[in-house]
Each structure stands twice: as structure tokens, then as C-alpha cells.
Design an enzyme around this catalytic site. Structure first.
Site, mmCIF file in Angstrom:
data_model
loop_
_atom_site.group_PDB
_atom_site.id
_atom_site.type_symbol
_atom_site.label_atom_id
_atom_site.label_comp_id
_atom_site.label_asym_id
_atom_site.label_seq_id
_atom_site.Cartn_x
_atom_site.Cartn_y
_atom_site.Cartn_z
ATOM 1 N N ASN A 47 10.194 -4.385 -8.625
ATOM 2 C CA ASN A 47 11.411 -4.454 -9.431
ATOM 3 C C ASN A 47 12.463 -5.381 -8.841
ATOM 4 O O ASN A 47 12.459 -5.602 -7.624
ATOM 5 C CB ASN A 47 12.010 -3.047 -9.553
ATOM 6 C CG ASN A 47 11.420 -2.285 -10.719
ATOM 7 O OD1 ASN A 47 11.261 -2.828 -11.808
ATOM 8 N ND2 ASN A 47 11.098 -1.015 -10.487
ATOM 9 N N ALA A 50 0.834 -1.205 0.000
ATOM 10 C CA ALA A 50 0.000 0.000 0.000
ATOM 11 C C ALA A 50 0.869 1.256 0.000
ATOM 12 O O ALA A 50 0.461 2.309 0.490
ATOM 13 C CB ALA A 50 -0.926 -0.022 1.215
ATOM 14 N N ARG A 60 17.464 -0.663 -10.930
ATOM 15 C CA ARG A 60 16.355 -1.514 -10.482
ATOM 16 C C ARG A 60 16.884 -2.907 -10.115
ATOM 17 O O ARG A 60 16.388 -3.551 -9.194
ATOM 18 C CB ARG A 60 15.317 -1.658 -11.601
ATOM 19 C CG ARG A 60 14.611 -0.360 -11.982
ATOM 20 C CD ARG A 60 13.659 -0.645 -13.139
ATOM 21 N NE ARG A 60 12.945 0.536 -13.612
ATOM 22 C CZ ARG A 60 13.415 1.376 -14.519
ATOM 23 N NH1 ARG A 60 14.616 1.200 -15.047
ATOM 24 N NH2 ARG A 60 12.679 2.416 -14.913
ATOM 25 N N ASN A 92 13.743 -7.990 -2.883
ATOM 26 C CA ASN A 92 12.405 -8.134 -3.463
ATOM 27 C C ASN A 92 12.056 -9.559 -3.894
ATOM 28 O O ASN A 92 10.882 -9.943 -3.873
ATOM 29 C CB ASN A 92 12.224 -7.147 -4.622
ATOM 30 C CG ASN A 92 12.065 -5.721 -4.102
ATOM 31 O OD1 ASN A 92 11.990 -5.499 -2.892
ATOM 32 N ND2 ASN A 92 12.026 -4.754 -5.002
ATOM 33 N N VAL A 115 4.582 -5.706 -10.459
ATOM 34 C CA VAL A 115 5.112 -4.348 -10.555
ATOM 35 C C VAL A 115 6.491 -4.255 -9.885
ATOM 36 O O VAL A 115 7.381 -3.545 -10.365
ATOM 37 C CB VAL A 115 4.135 -3.335 -9.903
ATOM 38 C CG1 VAL A 115 4.662 -1.912 -9.997
ATOM 39 C CG2 VAL A 115 2.766 -3.426 -10.557
ATOM 40 N N ASN A 151 3.651 3.897 -2.228
ATOM 41 C CA ASN A 151 3.406 4.943 -3.227
ATOM 42 C C ASN A 151 2.681 4.426 -4.466
ATOM 43 O O ASN A 151 1.663 4.997 -4.878
ATOM 44 C CB ASN A 151 4.736 5.579 -3.637
ATOM 45 C CG ASN A 151 5.277 6.511 -2.563
ATOM 46 O OD1 ASN A 151 4.510 7.027 -1.744
ATOM 47 N ND2 ASN A 151 6.577 6.728 -2.558
ATOM 48 N N HIS A 206 12.611 -3.876 -18.759
ATOM 49 C CA HIS A 206 12.266 -2.633 -18.043
ATOM 50 C C HIS A 206 13.485 -2.207 -17.213
ATOM 51 O O HIS A 206 13.465 -2.237 -15.992
ATOM 52 C CB HIS A 206 11.036 -2.870 -17.160
ATOM 53 C CG HIS A 206 10.600 -1.674 -16.376
ATOM 54 N ND1 HIS A 206 10.214 -0.494 -16.959
ATOM 55 C CD2 HIS A 206 10.491 -1.479 -15.031
ATOM 56 C CE1 HIS A 206 9.887 0.375 -16.014
ATOM 57 N NE2 HIS A 206 10.062 -0.193 -14.832
HETATM 58 N N1 LIG Z 1 7.311 -1.965 -12.843
HETATM 59 C C1 LIG Z 1 7.306 -0.644 -12.790
HETATM 60 O O1 LIG Z 1 7.121 0.027 -13.799
HETATM 61 C C2 LIG Z 1 7.497 0.055 -11.492
HETATM 62 C C3 LIG Z 1 7.941 -0.646 -10.412
HETATM 63 N N2 LIG Z 1 8.112 -0.037 -9.202
HETATM 64 C C4 LIG Z 1 8.511 -0.904 -8.094
HETATM 65 O O2 LIG Z 1 7.372 -1.108 -7.256
HETATM 66 C C5 LIG Z 1 7.802 -1.384 -5.932
HETATM 67 C C6 LIG Z 1 7.033 -0.493 -4.954
HETATM 68 O O3 LIG Z 1 7.412 0.840 -5.108
HETATM 69 P P1 LIG Z 1 6.801 1.966 -4.145
HETATM 70 O O4 LIG Z 1 5.348 1.783 -4.019
HETATM 71 O O5 LIG Z 1 7.331 3.255 -4.599
HETATM 72 O O6 LIG Z 1 7.486 1.560 -2.752
HETATM 73 P P2 LIG Z 1 6.953 1.884 -1.276
HETATM 74 O O7 LIG Z 1 8.101 1.674 -0.357
HETATM 75 O O8 LIG Z 1 6.268 3.188 -1.255
HETATM 76 O O9 LIG Z 1 5.843 0.757 -1.019
HETATM 77 C C7 LIG Z 1 6.145 -0.600 -0.924
HETATM 78 C C8 LIG Z 1 5.220 -1.197 0.115
HETATM 79 O O10 LIG Z 1 5.416 -2.609 0.148
HETATM 80 C C9 LIG Z 1 5.183 -3.020 1.486
HETATM 81 N N3 LIG Z 1 5.709 -4.348 1.706
HETATM 82 C C10 LIG Z 1 6.989 -4.744 1.867
HETATM 83 N N4 LIG Z 1 7.046 -6.070 2.052
HETATM 84 C C11 LIG Z 1 5.785 -6.537 2.028
HETATM 85 C C12 LIG Z 1 5.194 -7.816 2.158
HETATM 86 N N5 LIG Z 1 5.916 -8.894 2.362
HETATM 87 N N6 LIG Z 1 3.855 -7.908 2.069
HETATM 88 C C13 LIG Z 1 3.086 -6.817 1.867
HETATM 89 N N7 LIG Z 1 3.585 -5.576 1.730
HETATM 90 C C14 LIG Z 1 4.920 -5.438 1.811
HETATM 91 C C15 LIG Z 1 5.875 -1.938 2.316
HETATM 92 O O11 LIG Z 1 5.444 -1.952 3.655
HETATM 93 C C16 LIG Z 1 5.498 -0.681 1.551
HETATM 94 O O12 LIG Z 1 4.333 -0.069 2.077
HETATM 95 C C17 LIG Z 1 9.314 -1.179 -5.937
HETATM 96 O O13 LIG Z 1 9.981 -2.419 -6.054
HETATM 97 C C18 LIG Z 1 9.551 -0.322 -7.171
HETATM 98 O O14 LIG Z 1 10.841 -0.456 -7.681
HETATM 99 C C19 LIG Z 1 7.837 1.279 -9.019
HETATM 100 C C20 LIG Z 1 7.416 2.048 -10.076
HETATM 101 C C21 LIG Z 1 7.220 1.497 -11.392
HETATM 102 O O1 LIG Z 2 12.548 3.710 -11.658
HETATM 103 C C1 LIG Z 2 12.206 2.863 -10.822
HETATM 104 O O2 LIG Z 2 12.997 2.279 -10.064
HETATM 105 C C2 LIG Z 2 10.770 2.504 -10.723
HETATM 106 C C3 LIG Z 2 10.311 2.107 -12.050
HETATM 107 O O3 LIG Z 2 10.447 0.984 -12.463
HETATM 108 C C4 LIG Z 2 9.892 3.188 -12.945
HETATM 109 O O4 LIG Z 2 9.441 4.249 -12.489
HETATM 110 O O5 LIG Z 2 9.995 2.976 -14.150
#
Ligand SMILES: NC(=O)C1=CN([C@@H]2O[C@H](COP(=O)(O)OP(=O)(O)OC[C@H]3O[C@@H](n4cnc5c(N)ncnc54)[C@H](O)[C@@H]3O)[C@@H](O)[C@H]2O)C=CC1
Ligand SMILES: O=C([O-])CC(=O)C(=O)O
Length: 311
Positions: free
Chosen positions: A120, A8, A88, A95, A118, A10, A175
Site C-alpha cells: 500500500n 514473507a 493506507r 513503501n 499488494v 503476514n 483501494h
Molecule cells: N492491497 C491490499 O489489499 C492489501 C495490502 N496490504 C499491504 O501489504 C503490505 C504488507 O502487509 P503485511 O504482510 O501485513 O506486513 P508485514 O510487516 O507482516 O510484512 C511485510 C514484510 O515485508 C518485508 N520487507 C520489507 N522491506 C523489504 C524489502 N525491501 N525486500 C523484501 N522484503 C521486505 C518485511 O521484512 C516484512 O516481513 C503492507 O504495505 C500492507 O499495507 C495488506 C493487506 C491488503
Molecule cells: O487496511 C489495510 O491497510 C490493508 C489493506 O489494504 C486491506 O486490508 O484492505
């Protein structure tokens, strides 16, 4: 239709917000391990309902997977984001363990669900989810190409000084900062090749900016982006739940397409109620083919790293 979002933070909360606001699902469950965090985010989003006019029910839970039962789609955003200067790929150590246990828990209560990955490094986490669960390949979809394509279209629109919605373009490949492939040759301004308006030099700059789009935002924000990622996930979920059959670049398991096997990598897909309904094996030129092969090698190398991490 019910959507669960694990994580939950960002991206997860933004995605829940957009899904609710746009009425894409009737029920959204936000799950996080941080005590009370998902409950707080869910309540905050629900309190927008009367001002923005939606009826989606948003529920927050702390690690209670029973509340996620019978989800049509589960979005996995749990895990850590990168900090400025990181790639990433450096997130894999933490992760991979999180993603593996999350997908196991999800399937206990929603055995028929479609998983949108989602976290990374996303291509590797998609592959991990596929291999560790044994789910059919149409039910595991990595979200990355749609976001990269949105950034590509944004940079093209800025260069053209025209609205992004009049610009079409797609990014395929991994990605990653060095693995994504913005298809500048095929990008168009309302059907007219962008090369009729922009020089090769400008197009190369647009492609380079697109590739480091996520890193640029991470440098500016101190953590990675969430508005566009959350909106991109919602777009993908909409195409599944409402069987829209949109053509979206997604990270999916390839078996011979683009000359590749046994990896998850970004390719154009038709996304509908069955998840990945078709992979479009479009004609690339020699340069694009070489870039795709290089990208696939890098993605494969990250998958190999999983073996030691999860051993
Ligand atoms: N594929 C894509 O295009 C994108 C991927 N990402 C990735 O998405 C992931 C999340 O990014 P944000 O939301 O910015 O991070 P964030 O730190 O704001 O949120 C991650 C949440 O995951 C929760 N969490 C951690 N372990 C958990 C578990 N075992 N069970 C349930 N919840 C758990 C945390 O408590 C935290 O609230 C990152 O790995 C980021 O790199 C982010 C943006 C784009
Ligand atoms: O940049 C990052 O680490 C998160 C992500 O995958 C993106 O925003 O494309």
C-alpha cells in the site's frame, strides 16, 4: 508453474500458504530482507504438506533474487502495513522506495513475469511499478478490488443472513477508505437485486462498512488484515496461472476507460494467462460516474506525490 512472493510477512506468508494448500503452483519462493525469516515461514508451510496433502515446493530466501528466476508470477507484499488510526496513503513515503527496488530486482531474473502488487497505497504502488519498469500494462495488476468485493459480499451476506457464496457484488475505484465504490445497485442474491431484500438504509450501512473494512480490522488487530488479503491474492494468481479468465476488480492502467487516463485504479478485468486480458467498461449511472471521477482524482493526486518522494 512458479510464483515468487516478495515479503514473507503476514500477507505474503498467508498467500504462500493458500497457494500451496490449493495446489495453485508447483513452486513458491518466499523472499524477505529479514535474515532467515522467509526460510522459516517456507519450512513451516512445507511441514503442512503431509497433513493437508499438497505437493507444492515452498522455498524461503533472504534477499537472494537469483532463486526467484523465471517466475511466472511475482507478488509484491514487501513494505510496512498501517497501524490503527493511519490511512493506507500514509505508507507511501517508506513503501515507494521498497517497491521500486523490489520490482527492479525481480525483473533482472524474471523479465517475462506478471507482477501482482499488494503493498500500500496499492493503486499508487501499481502505477509506480508500471512507470518505473516500462512493462506493458497487462503485466502489472494491483490487488485490492477483489478483497474489497469479498468484504462487500461478506457484509451483504450478514445483512441478508444468507451464505456469502450466494451473494454477488463488486467494488471498483481506488483501494482507499474514501475512494472505493461498492456497487450496491448491481449487487445480487443469486441474481435477484439485493434491494428486493434490504432497505436503502441497510445498503448504505453495508457500503460504509465495506469502505472502512480494512481500517476496522486494523483497529481490531493492531496491524492490517492478512487472511482475506492472502486468499484474495491466491485467487488472482490462480486466475492467471490456470488461465481461468475470471472477472475480477483489479487496479490496472486505464487509457480512456471510465473517462480516465494515466492512473491505475480498480475496474472489472478479465484475468488470464496474459495477465489483464480485457477491461470491462461497464455502464455506470450518474451517481456512480461522479463517485468514480472523484476517486480517480484522489488516486491521481497520490501519483503526483510520487514525483517528490522519488525525486
Ligand atoms: N492491497 C491490499 O489489499 C492489501 C495490502 N496490504 C499491504 O501489504 C503490505 C504488507 O502487509 P503485511 O504482510 O501485513 O506486513 P508485514 O510487516 O507482516 O510484512 C511485510 C514484510 O515485508 C518485508 N520487507 C520489507 N522491506 C523489504 C524489502 N525491501 N525486500 C523484501 N522484503 C521486505 C518485511 O521484512 C516484512 O516481513 C503492507 O504495505 C500492507 O499495507 C495488506 C493487506 C491488503
Ligand atoms: O487496511 C489495510 O491497510 C490493508 C489493506 O489494504 C486491506 O486490508 O484492505
Amino acid at each position: 508453474m512458479k510464483v515468487t512472493i516478495v515479503g514473507a510477512g503476514n500477507v505474503g506468508a498467508t498467500c504462500a500458504d493458500v497457494i500451496s494448500y490449493r495446489g495453485i503452483a508447483s513452486e513458491v519462493v518466499l523472499l524477505d530482507i529479514k535474515e532467515g525469516f522467509a526460510e522459516g515461514k517456507a519450512l513451516d508451510i512445507m511441514q503442512c504438506a503431509t497433513d493437508t496433502g499438497f505437493n507444492t515446493r515452498v522455498i524461503g530466501v533472504t534477499n537472494d533474487y537469483s532463486k526467484t528466476a523465471n517466475s511466472d508470477v511475482v507478488v509484491v507484499t514487501s513494505g510496512i502495513p498501517r497501524k490503527p488510526g493511519m490511512t493506507r496513503e500514509e505508507l507511501i513515503g517508506i513503501n515507494a522506495g521498497i517497491v521500486k527496488s523490489v520490482v527492479e530486482n525481480i525483473l533482472k531474473y524474471s523479465p517475462e513475469t506478471i507482477i501482482v502488487m499488494v503493498s500500500n497505497p496499492m493503486d499508487t504502488m501499481t502505477y509506480l511499478a508500471l512507470k518505473s519498469t516500462g512493462l506493458p500494462k497487462n503485466r502489472i495488476i494491483g490487488m485490492g478490488g477483489i478483497l474489497d468485493s469479498s468484504r462487500f459480499r461478506t457484509y451483504l451476506s450478514l445483512a441478508l443472513d444468507k451464505p456469502a457464496n450466494d451473494v454477488s457484488g463488486m467494488v471498483i475505484g481506488g483501494h482507499g477508505d474514501t475512494t472505493m465504490i461498492p456497487l450496491t445497485r448491481l449487487a445480487s442474491y443469486n441474481g435477484i437485486p439485493v434491494s428486493q431484500f434490504l432497505s436503502e438504509e441497510v445498503l448504505q450501512k453495508v457500503a460504509a462498512d465495506t469502505m472502512v473494512g480494512g481500517a476496522t480490522l486494523t483497529g481490531l488487530l493492531g496491524t492490517s488484515a492478512w487472511y482475506a488479503p492472502g486468499a484474495s491474492v491466491a485467487f488472482l494468481v490462480d486466475s492467471i496461472l490456470n488461465d481461468q479468465k475470471r472477472m475480477i476488480a483489479c487496479s490496472v492502467y486505464v487509457e480512456g476507460e471510465y473517462g480516465q487516463n494515466d492512473i491505475c485504479i480498480g475496474v472489472p478485468c478479465i484475468i488470464g494467462k496474459n495477465g489483464v486480458e480485457e477491461i470491462l467498461d461497464i455502464q455506470l449511472n450518474d451517481n456512480e460516474k461522479a463517485l468514480f471521477a472523484k476517486s480517480a482524482d484522489a488516486v491521481r493526486a497520490m501519483n503526483d506525490a510520487l514525483k517528490t518522494i522519488l525525486a
